[in-house]
Design a protein around this motif. Structure first.
Motif, PDB file in Angstrom:
ATOM      1  N   UNK A   1       0.807  -1.213   0.000  1.00 35.32           N
ATOM      2  CA  UNK A   1       0.000   0.000   0.000  1.00 35.32           C
ATOM      3  C   UNK A   1       0.846   1.271   0.000  1.00 35.32           C
ATOM      4  N   UNK A   2       1.964   1.273   0.713  1.00 39.41           N
ATOM      5  CA  UNK A   2       2.816   2.458   0.718  1.00 39.41           C
ATOM      6  C   UNK A   2       3.381   2.724  -0.680  1.00 39.41           C
ATOM      7  N   UNK A   3       3.635   1.654  -1.428  1.00 45.36           N
ATOM      8  CA  UNK A   3       4.139   1.819  -2.797  1.00 45.36           C
ATOM      9  C   UNK A   3       3.015   2.244  -3.742  1.00 45.36           C
ATOM     10  N   UNK A   4       1.870   1.597  -3.642  1.00 42.54           N
ATOM     11  CA  UNK A   4       0.804   1.860  -4.616  1.00 42.54           C
ATOM     12  C   UNK A   4       0.037   3.147  -4.330  1.00 42.54           C
ATOM     13  N   UNK A   5      -0.113   3.505  -3.053  1.00 40.62           N
ATOM     14  CA  UNK A   5      -0.932   4.660  -2.704  1.00 40.62           C
ATOM     15  C   UNK A   5      -0.135   5.821  -2.125  1.00 40.62           C
ATOM     16  N   UNK A   6       1.072   5.531  -1.642  1.00 41.65           N
ATOM     17  CA  UNK A   6       1.855   6.545  -0.956  1.00 41.65           C
ATOM     18  C   UNK A   6       1.570   6.533   0.532  1.00 41.65           C
ATOM     19  N   UNK A   7       2.521   7.020   1.307  1.00 37.47           N
ATOM     20  CA  UNK A   7       2.395   6.987   2.762  1.00 37.47           C
ATOM     21  C   UNK A   7       1.205   7.811   3.244  1.00 37.47           C
ATOM     22  N   UNK A   8       1.096   9.037   2.766  1.00 38.97           N
ATOM     23  CA  UNK A   8       0.058   9.936   3.260  1.00 38.97           C
ATOM     24  C   UNK A   8      -1.347   9.432   2.944  1.00 38.97           C
ATOM     25  N   UNK A   9      -1.490   8.759   1.803  1.00 43.37           N
ATOM     26  CA  UNK A   9      -2.812   8.307   1.366  1.00 43.37           C
ATOM     27  C   UNK A   9      -3.186   6.928   1.886  1.00 43.37           C
ATOM     28  N   UNK A  10      -2.295   6.319   2.650  1.00 44.66           N
ATOM     29  CA  UNK A  10      -2.576   4.995   3.215  1.00 44.66           C
ATOM     30  C   UNK A  10      -3.003   5.138   4.667  1.00 44.66           C
ATOM     31  N   UNK A  11      -4.176   4.631   4.998  1.00 46.52           N
ATOM     32  CA  UNK A  11      -4.686   4.702   6.364  1.00 46.52           C
ATOM     33  C   UNK A  11      -4.613   3.361   7.059  1.00 46.52           C
ATOM     34  N   UNK A  12      -4.731   3.383   8.372  1.00 46.02           N
ATOM     35  CA  UNK A  12      -4.673   2.125   9.118  1.00 46.02           C
ATOM     36  C   UNK A  12      -5.833   1.182   8.779  1.00 46.02           C
ATOM     37  N   UNK A  13      -7.051   1.673   8.459  1.00 45.10           N
ATOM     38  CA  UNK A  13      -8.105   0.719   8.068  1.00 45.10           C
ATOM     39  C   UNK A  13      -7.729  -0.091   6.824  1.00 45.10           C
ATOM     40  N   UNK A  14      -7.096   0.584   5.845  1.00 45.60           N
ATOM     41  CA  UNK A  14      -6.675  -0.131   4.638  1.00 45.60           C
ATOM     42  C   UNK A  14      -5.564  -1.128   4.950  1.00 45.60           C
TER      43      UNK A  14
ATOM     44  N   UNK B   1      -6.233  -4.009  16.599  1.00 42.39           N
ATOM     45  CA  UNK B   1      -5.506  -4.360  17.811  1.00 42.39           C
ATOM     46  C   UNK B   1      -4.199  -5.068  17.501  1.00 42.39           C
ATOM     47  N   UNK B   2      -4.222  -5.939  16.487  1.00 44.19           N
ATOM     48  CA  UNK B   2      -3.002  -6.640  16.085  1.00 44.19           C
ATOM     49  C   UNK B   2      -1.981  -5.665  15.526  1.00 44.19           C
ATOM     50  N   UNK B   3      -2.451  -4.697  14.756  1.00 45.07           N
ATOM     51  CA  UNK B   3      -1.537  -3.675  14.213  1.00 45.07           C
ATOM     52  C   UNK B   3      -0.827  -2.945  15.346  1.00 45.07           C
ATOM     53  N   UNK B   4      -1.600  -2.480  16.318  1.00 50.78           N
ATOM     54  CA  UNK B   4      -1.014  -1.685  17.390  1.00 50.78           C
ATOM     55  C   UNK B   4      -0.280  -2.531  18.425  1.00 50.78           C
ATOM     56  N   UNK B   5      -0.498  -3.831  18.397  1.00 49.93           N
ATOM     57  CA  UNK B   5       0.310  -4.729  19.238  1.00 49.93           C
ATOM     58  C   UNK B   5       1.740  -4.781  18.707  1.00 49.93           C
TER      59      UNK B   5
ATOM     60  N   UNK C   1       2.429   2.902  15.585  1.00 50.46           N
ATOM     61  CA  UNK C   1       1.595   3.706  14.694  1.00 50.46           C
ATOM     62  C   UNK C   1       1.970   3.404  13.241  1.00 50.46           C
ATOM     63  N   UNK C   2       1.366   4.110  12.317  1.00 49.36           N
ATOM     64  CA  UNK C   2       1.614   3.871  10.892  1.00 49.36           C
ATOM     65  C   UNK C   2       3.082   4.137  10.540  1.00 49.36           C
ATOM     66  N   UNK C   3       3.657   5.158  11.157  1.00 41.97           N
ATOM     67  CA  UNK C   3       5.060   5.481  10.876  1.00 41.97           C
ATOM     68  C   UNK C   3       5.983   4.338  11.284  1.00 41.97           C
ATOM     69  N   UNK C   4       5.679   3.710  12.419  1.00 46.76           N
ATOM     70  CA  UNK C   4       6.494   2.587  12.878  1.00 46.76           C
ATOM     71  C   UNK C   4       6.403   1.419  11.899  1.00 46.76           C
ATOM     72  N   UNK C   5       5.219   1.179  11.345  1.00 45.72           N
ATOM     73  CA  UNK C   5       5.079   0.135  10.328  1.00 45.72           C
ATOM     74  C   UNK C   5       5.863   0.510   9.077  1.00 45.72           C
ATOM     75  N   UNK C   6       5.777   1.773   8.676  1.00 50.03           N
ATOM     76  CA  UNK C   6       6.539   2.219   7.501  1.00 50.03           C
ATOM     77  C   UNK C   6       8.034   1.998   7.727  1.00 50.03           C
ATOM     78  N   UNK C   7       8.495   2.303   8.927  1.00 48.05           N
ATOM     79  CA  UNK C   7       9.912   2.117   9.233  1.00 48.05           C
ATOM     80  C   UNK C   7      10.300   0.640   9.117  1.00 48.05           C
TER      81      UNK C   7
END
Length: 201
Positions: free
Chosen positions: A27-40, A50-54, A58-64
């Protein structure tokens, strides 16, 4: 039985983390970081919020984590190409060619060389690179200098300068430039840094 349960939980946790990183990469590649939300992200990964935040704050940590994984994959390709036993300059050339090849994986140049700097900042991105691609280049240069194949130059600045050249080549190739021309150019630069051959006494 308890060991098996712990192992099963660990496997599930690792699988969830891997699914989130794969979803983030897509999603970060296809949509870009700013346009990608946690629901997607959680929908793509097939997990709960809950699994994401476990696994990620946050989204930045996943991007990293995505950037770290992609950088590690590039470093693996470099190390596979610059195998032990090659002459030092040949190993540098092979490793550099492997970097440029690895960066041609769709979306990777945009992710690592453009988006990562904007999202994470230069200092954090440099720290990631120092563990992966930058490390392989630094180690290759150090080995070549120790073997007397390269001039004795300041290692950190030389590594940074050549790393910047490889990054610029990857960006140019992603834009349609001839990869062979860039490889030849960087090899010519490396040859210019070779230690002079002393005449036989």
């Amino acid at each position: 039985m308890q060991w098996a349960t712990r192992r099963s939980n660990k496997d599930r946790s690792e699988a969830t983390r891997a699914a989130l990183i794969a979803a983030g990469r897509k999603l970060f590649v296809s949509r870009g970081y700013a346009e990608t939300g946690t629901p997607e992200l959680v929908a793509e990964a097939g997990v709960t919020r809950g699994a994401l935040y476990h696994h990620f704050a946050d989204k930045r940590a996943l991007f990293r984590a995505v950037v770290e994984a992609e950088s590690a994959a590039v470093a693996h390709e470099i190390e596979s190409a610059a195998r032990p036993g090659l002459a030092p300059l040949k190993a540098l050339s092979k490793g550099g060619a492997a970097f440029l090849e690895a960066m041609q994986v769709p979306g990777r140049t945009q992710l690592l060389l453009i988006d990562a700097a904007a999202v994470l900042g230069r200092e954090e991105l440099d720290a990631i690179d120092a563990r992966h691609g930058g490390r392989t280049l630094r180690e290759g240069l150090a080995a070549a200098m120790q073997a007397g194949a390269l001039r004795e130059l300041p290692l950190a600045p030389t590594s940074q300068l050549l790393g910047a050249a490889y990054d610029r080549a990857a960006l140019a190739i992603a834009g349609g430039a001839d990869s062979g021309e860039w490889r030849k150019l960087i090899d010519t630069v490396l040859a210019g840094l070779a230690a002079p051959v002393l005449p036989q006494q």
